[in-house]
Design a protein around this motif. Structure first.
Motif, PDB file in Angstrom:
ATOM      1  N   ILE A 158       0.840  -1.304   0.216  1.00 37.74           N
ATOM      2  CA  ILE A 158      -0.010  -0.016   0.244  1.00 37.74           C
ATOM      3  C   ILE A 158       0.796   1.294   0.075  1.00 37.74           C
ATOM      4  O   ILE A 158       0.259   2.333  -0.526  1.00 37.74           O
ATOM      5  CB  ILE A 158      -0.986  -0.085   1.229  1.00 37.74           C
ATOM      6  N   LEU A 159       2.164   1.122   0.240  1.00 37.93           N
ATOM      7  CA  LEU A 159       2.992   2.242   0.478  1.00 37.93           C
ATOM      8  C   LEU A 159       3.239   2.761  -1.165  1.00 37.93           C
ATOM      9  O   LEU A 159       3.559   3.906  -1.249  1.00 37.93           O
ATOM     10  CB  LEU A 159       4.336   1.813   0.999  1.00 37.93           C
ATOM     11  N   LYS A 160       3.125   1.910  -2.098  1.00 37.61           N
ATOM     12  CA  LYS A 160       2.971   2.388  -3.400  1.00 37.61           C
ATOM     13  C   LYS A 160       2.199   3.487  -3.775  1.00 37.61           C
ATOM     14  O   LYS A 160       2.490   3.995  -4.908  1.00 37.61           O
ATOM     15  CB  LYS A 160       3.135   1.165  -4.184  1.00 37.61           C
ATOM     16  N   HIS A 161       1.124   3.391  -3.193  1.00 45.02           N
ATOM     17  CA  HIS A 161       0.051   4.140  -3.413  1.00 45.02           C
ATOM     18  C   HIS A 161      -0.016   5.200  -2.431  1.00 45.02           C
ATOM     19  O   HIS A 161       0.088   5.198  -1.393  1.00 45.02           O
ATOM     20  CB  HIS A 161      -1.421   3.514  -3.471  1.00 45.02           C
ATOM     21  N   ARG A 162      -0.430   6.573  -2.955  1.00 49.94           N
ATOM     22  CA  ARG A 162      -0.479   7.841  -2.291  1.00 49.94           C
ATOM     23  C   ARG A 162      -1.622   7.849  -1.148  1.00 49.94           C
ATOM     24  O   ARG A 162      -2.642   7.252  -1.688  1.00 49.94           O
ATOM     25  CB  ARG A 162      -0.550   9.212  -3.061  1.00 49.94           C
ATOM     26  N   ALA A 163      -1.404   8.231   0.022  1.00 46.78           N
ATOM     27  CA  ALA A 163      -2.369   8.091   0.861  1.00 46.78           C
ATOM     28  C   ALA A 163      -3.615   9.100   0.437  1.00 46.78           C
ATOM     29  O   ALA A 163      -4.667   9.131   0.721  1.00 46.78           O
ATOM     30  CB  ALA A 163      -1.755   8.719   2.414  1.00 46.78           C
ATOM     31  N   ARG A 164      -3.020  10.490  -0.009  1.00 50.42           N
ATOM     32  CA  ARG A 164      -4.288  11.199  -0.795  1.00 50.42           C
ATOM     33  C   ARG A 164      -3.845  11.280  -2.024  1.00 50.42           C
ATOM     34  O   ARG A 164      -2.717  12.032  -2.661  1.00 50.42           O
ATOM     35  CB  ARG A 164      -3.863  12.718  -0.113  1.00 50.42           C
ATOM     36  N   PRO A 165      -4.650  10.688  -2.895  1.00 53.33           N
ATOM     37  CA  PRO A 165      -4.432  10.723  -4.223  1.00 53.33           C
ATOM     38  C   PRO A 165      -4.472  11.960  -5.027  1.00 53.33           C
ATOM     39  O   PRO A 165      -5.032  12.871  -4.674  1.00 53.33           O
ATOM     40  CB  PRO A 165      -5.773   9.732  -4.859  1.00 53.33           C
ATOM     41  N   ILE A 166      -3.795  11.892  -6.363  1.00 54.56           N
ATOM     42  CA  ILE A 166      -3.360  13.168  -6.794  1.00 54.56           C
ATOM     43  C   ILE A 166      -5.167  13.365  -7.715  1.00 54.56           C
ATOM     44  O   ILE A 166      -5.295  12.603  -8.256  1.00 54.56           O
ATOM     45  CB  ILE A 166      -2.354  13.292  -7.711  1.00 54.56           C
ATOM     46  N   ARG A 167      -5.486  14.670  -7.562  1.00 48.82           N
ATOM     47  CA  ARG A 167      -6.688  14.830  -8.443  1.00 48.82           C
ATOM     48  C   ARG A 167      -6.531  15.191  -9.980  1.00 48.82           C
ATOM     49  O   ARG A 167      -5.469  16.149 -10.275  1.00 48.82           O
ATOM     50  CB  ARG A 167      -7.663  16.160  -7.765  1.00 48.82           C
ATOM     51  N   PHE A 168      -7.428  14.446 -10.551  1.00 52.12           N
ATOM     52  CA  PHE A 168      -6.992  14.607 -12.273  1.00 52.12           C
ATOM     53  C   PHE A 168      -8.278  15.100 -12.828  1.00 52.12           C
ATOM     54  O   PHE A 168      -8.295  15.122 -14.150  1.00 52.12           O
ATOM     55  CB  PHE A 168      -6.759  13.251 -12.861  1.00 52.12           C
TER      56      PHE A 168
END
Length: 213
Positions: free
Chosen positions: A143-153
Protein backbone atom coordinates in the motif's frame (compact mmCIF):
# COMPACT_ATOMS: atom_id res chain seq x y z
CA UNK A 1 11.22 55.44 25.30
CA UNK A 2 12.01 55.79 21.63
CA UNK A 3 9.69 54.61 18.86
CA UNK A 4 12.06 51.80 17.92
CA UNK A 5 12.14 50.48 21.48
CA UNK A 6 8.35 50.52 21.67
CA UNK A 7 8.07 48.58 18.41
CA UNK A 8 10.58 45.99 19.62
CA UNK A 9 8.66 45.59 22.86
CA UNK A 10 5.40 45.01 20.98
CA UNK A 11 7.08 42.51 18.60
CA UNK A 12 8.65 40.47 21.42
CA UNK A 13 5.37 40.42 23.33
CA UNK A 14 3.53 39.13 20.24
CA UNK A 15 6.13 36.40 19.69
CA UNK A 16 5.76 35.22 23.28
CA UNK A 17 1.98 35.01 22.98
CA UNK A 18 2.13 33.06 19.67
CA UNK A 19 4.79 30.62 20.89
CA UNK A 20 3.53 27.20 21.96
CA UNK A 21 5.85 24.91 23.87
CA UNK A 22 5.99 21.44 22.24
CA UNK A 23 4.55 18.63 24.33
CA UNK A 24 6.22 15.33 25.16
CA UNK A 25 4.91 13.42 22.15
CA UNK A 26 6.03 16.14 19.73
CA UNK A 27 9.54 16.04 21.22
CA UNK A 28 9.61 12.25 20.86
CA UNK A 29 8.52 12.53 17.22
CA UNK A 30 11.27 15.06 16.53
CA UNK A 31 13.90 12.74 18.05
CA UNK A 32 12.69 9.67 16.10
CA UNK A 33 15.24 8.94 13.36
CA UNK A 34 13.77 5.76 11.86
CA UNK A 35 10.12 4.74 11.72
CA UNK A 36 9.94 0.94 11.88
CA UNK A 37 6.13 0.85 11.72
CA UNK A 38 4.54 2.24 8.57
CA UNK A 39 1.10 2.40 7.01
CA UNK A 40 -0.17 -1.07 6.09
CA UNK A 41 1.80 -3.05 8.70
CA UNK A 42 0.06 -5.66 10.85
CA UNK A 43 0.59 -4.80 14.53
CA UNK A 44 -0.61 -5.73 18.00
CA UNK A 45 -1.36 -3.42 20.93
CA UNK A 46 1.05 -3.88 23.83
CA UNK A 47 1.69 -2.13 27.15
CA UNK A 48 -0.96 -0.98 29.59
CA UNK A 49 -3.58 0.12 27.08
CA UNK A 50 -7.17 -1.11 27.44
CA UNK A 51 -6.97 -2.62 23.93
CA UNK A 52 -3.92 -4.72 24.81
CA UNK A 53 -3.72 -7.89 22.72
CA UNK A 54 -5.86 -6.64 19.85
CA UNK A 55 -4.41 -6.88 16.34
CA UNK A 56 -5.03 -4.89 13.22
CA UNK A 57 -3.53 -3.10 10.22
CA UNK A 58 -2.01 0.35 10.62
CA UNK A 59 -4.30 2.87 9.01
CA UNK A 60 -2.32 6.05 9.65
CA UNK A 61 1.02 7.09 11.13
CA UNK A 62 1.13 10.66 12.42
CA UNK A 63 4.80 11.56 12.55
CA UNK A 64 4.16 14.95 14.11
CA UNK A 65 2.29 13.72 17.19
CA UNK A 66 4.03 10.30 17.47
CA UNK A 67 0.74 8.43 17.19
CA UNK A 68 -0.83 5.72 15.01
CA UNK A 69 -4.30 4.54 14.05
CA UNK A 70 -5.04 0.82 13.75
CA UNK A 71 -8.06 -0.45 11.84
CA UNK A 72 -10.75 -1.76 14.20
CA UNK A 73 -8.77 -1.02 17.38
CA UNK A 74 -9.45 1.59 20.08
CA UNK A 75 -12.86 2.46 18.64
CA UNK A 76 -14.50 5.68 19.84
CA UNK A 77 -17.85 7.35 19.31
CA UNK A 78 -17.79 10.88 17.92
CA UNK A 79 -20.53 13.26 16.91
CA UNK A 80 -20.62 14.29 13.26
CA UNK A 81 -22.11 17.69 12.55
CA UNK A 82 -24.99 17.94 10.14
CA UNK A 83 -25.48 20.21 7.17
CA UNK A 84 -29.10 21.29 6.66
CA UNK A 85 -28.30 22.82 3.26
CA UNK A 86 -27.18 19.44 1.93
CA UNK A 87 -29.77 17.50 3.88
CA UNK A 88 -27.24 15.78 6.16
CA UNK A 89 -28.37 15.16 9.72
CA UNK A 90 -26.12 15.07 12.75
CA UNK A 91 -25.24 11.57 13.84
CA UNK A 92 -22.87 9.50 15.96
CA UNK A 93 -20.25 7.37 14.24
CA UNK A 94 -17.61 4.88 15.34
CA UNK A 95 -14.02 5.65 14.41
CA UNK A 96 -10.52 4.59 15.42
CA UNK A 97 -8.74 6.61 18.06
CA UNK A 98 -5.04 7.37 18.13
CA UNK A 99 -2.57 5.13 19.95
CA UNK A 100 0.88 6.10 21.13
CA UNK A 101 3.58 4.86 18.77
CA UNK A 102 5.24 2.87 21.59
CA UNK A 103 2.00 1.00 22.38
CA UNK A 104 2.04 -1.07 19.17
CA UNK A 105 4.51 -3.66 17.93
CA UNK A 106 5.01 -5.45 14.64
CA UNK A 107 3.81 -9.04 14.35
CA UNK A 108 6.12 -11.89 13.45
CA UNK A 109 4.93 -13.26 10.06
CA UNK A 110 5.52 -16.89 11.15
CA UNK A 111 4.54 -16.97 14.83
CA UNK A 112 1.98 -14.11 14.74
CA UNK A 113 3.27 -12.63 18.01
CA UNK A 114 4.72 -9.17 18.77
CA UNK A 115 8.40 -8.89 17.98
CA UNK A 116 11.22 -6.43 17.73
CA UNK A 117 13.14 -6.04 14.51
CA UNK A 118 16.56 -5.27 13.16
CA UNK A 119 17.72 -4.31 9.68
CA UNK A 120 19.83 -6.39 7.32
CA UNK A 121 21.18 -5.68 3.85
CA UNK A 122 20.55 -8.21 1.09
CA UNK A 123 22.94 -9.11 -1.72
CA UNK A 124 21.27 -6.64 -4.08
CA UNK A 125 21.81 -3.81 -1.56
CA UNK A 126 18.24 -3.42 -0.32
CA UNK A 127 17.58 -3.03 3.40
CA UNK A 128 14.90 -5.24 4.92
CA UNK A 129 13.27 -5.60 8.33
CA UNK A 130 14.02 -8.89 10.07
CA UNK A 131 12.10 -10.31 13.04
CA UNK A 132 14.13 -11.06 16.15
CA UNK A 133 11.75 -13.87 17.14
CA UNK A 134 12.02 -16.12 14.07
CA UNK A 135 14.47 -14.32 11.77
CA UNK A 136 11.83 -13.94 9.06
CA UNK A 137 11.86 -10.93 6.75
CA UNK A 138 8.99 -8.47 7.25
CA UNK A 139 8.47 -6.82 3.85
CA UNK A 140 7.16 -3.32 3.43
CA UNK A 141 3.42 -3.22 2.59
CA UNK A 142 2.34 -2.82 -1.02
CA UNK A 143 0.00 0.00 0.00
CA UNK A 144 3.01 2.30 0.39
CA UNK A 145 3.27 2.40 -3.40
CA UNK A 146 -0.03 4.27 -3.48
CA UNK A 147 -0.45 7.80 -2.18
CA UNK A 148 -2.47 8.28 1.00
CA UNK A 149 -4.04 11.32 -0.66
CA UNK A 150 -4.41 10.57 -4.38
CA UNK A 151 -3.69 13.31 -6.90
CA UNK A 152 -6.79 14.85 -8.43
CA UNK A 153 -7.03 14.63 -12.21
CA UNK A 154 -10.37 16.40 -12.58
CA UNK A 155 -10.16 19.13 -15.24
CA UNK A 156 -12.23 22.26 -14.58
CA UNK A 157 -12.67 25.62 -16.26
CA UNK A 158 -10.11 27.21 -13.94
CA UNK A 159 -7.37 24.81 -15.13
CA UNK A 160 -4.86 26.14 -17.67
CA UNK A 161 -5.19 24.60 -21.12
CA UNK A 162 -2.26 22.75 -22.68
CA UNK A 163 -1.84 25.28 -25.49
CA UNK A 164 -1.69 28.19 -23.04
CA UNK A 165 0.77 26.33 -20.82
CA UNK A 166 3.28 25.85 -23.68
CA UNK A 167 2.81 29.32 -25.16
CA UNK A 168 5.94 31.49 -25.08
CA UNK A 169 4.97 34.79 -23.53
CA UNK A 170 8.42 36.12 -22.68
CA UNK A 171 11.34 37.05 -24.90
CA UNK A 172 14.78 37.88 -23.57
CA UNK A 173 15.75 41.52 -24.28
CA UNK A 174 18.62 42.10 -26.70
CA UNK A 175 20.84 43.91 -24.19
CA UNK A 176 20.71 40.89 -21.86
CA UNK A 177 21.65 38.58 -24.73
CA UNK A 178 24.57 40.83 -25.58
CA UNK A 179 25.75 40.79 -21.96
CA UNK A 180 25.55 37.00 -21.89
CA UNK A 181 27.58 36.73 -25.06
CA UNK A 182 30.17 39.11 -23.60
CA UNK A 183 30.42 37.00 -20.46
CA UNK A 184 30.84 33.81 -22.51
CA UNK A 185 33.59 35.46 -24.53
CA UNK A 186 35.43 36.59 -21.40
CA UNK A 187 35.10 33.16 -19.81
CA UNK A 188 36.46 31.50 -22.96
CA UNK A 189 39.36 33.94 -22.95
CA UNK A 190 40.22 33.10 -19.33
CA UNK A 191 40.13 29.37 -20.08
CA UNK A 192 42.37 29.82 -23.11
CA UNK A 193 39.73 28.71 -25.58
CA UNK A 194 40.15 31.90 -27.64
CA UNK A 195 43.50 33.13 -29.02
CA UNK A 196 44.59 36.55 -27.80
CA UNK A 197 45.42 37.65 -31.36
CA UNK A 198 41.92 36.82 -32.56
CA UNK A 199 40.48 38.51 -29.52
CA UNK A 200 42.54 41.66 -30.17
CA UNK A 201 41.37 41.70 -33.75
CA UNK A 202 37.76 41.48 -32.59
CA UNK A 203 38.22 44.24 -30.05
CA UNK A 204 40.09 46.59 -32.42
CA UNK A 205 38.03 49.78 -32.54
CA UNK A 206 36.90 51.20 -35.80
CA UNK A 207 38.91 54.23 -37.04
CA UNK A 208 37.16 57.49 -36.36
CA UNK A 209 36.47 59.77 -39.30
CA UNK A 210 38.21 63.13 -39.16
CA UNK A 211 35.92 66.09 -39.02
CA UNK A 212 36.95 69.15 -41.08
CA UNK A 213 36.23 72.53 -39.75
Amino acid sequence: MSARARLMKIATKQLKTNYQKPNKTQLQAAQQKRWNIVRGDKVQVIGGHRAKGEQGVVKEVNRKTYQVKVTGVNMRTIKQKGNPERGIQARKIQTEGYLHYSQVALLDPLQNIPTRIHYETLEDGTKVRVSKKSGAIIPKPEILKHRARPIRFTVTESCTSEDDAWEETYSIPEHILEELEEQKRRWAKLNGEVDEDEDDEEEEPEPQKRRWA
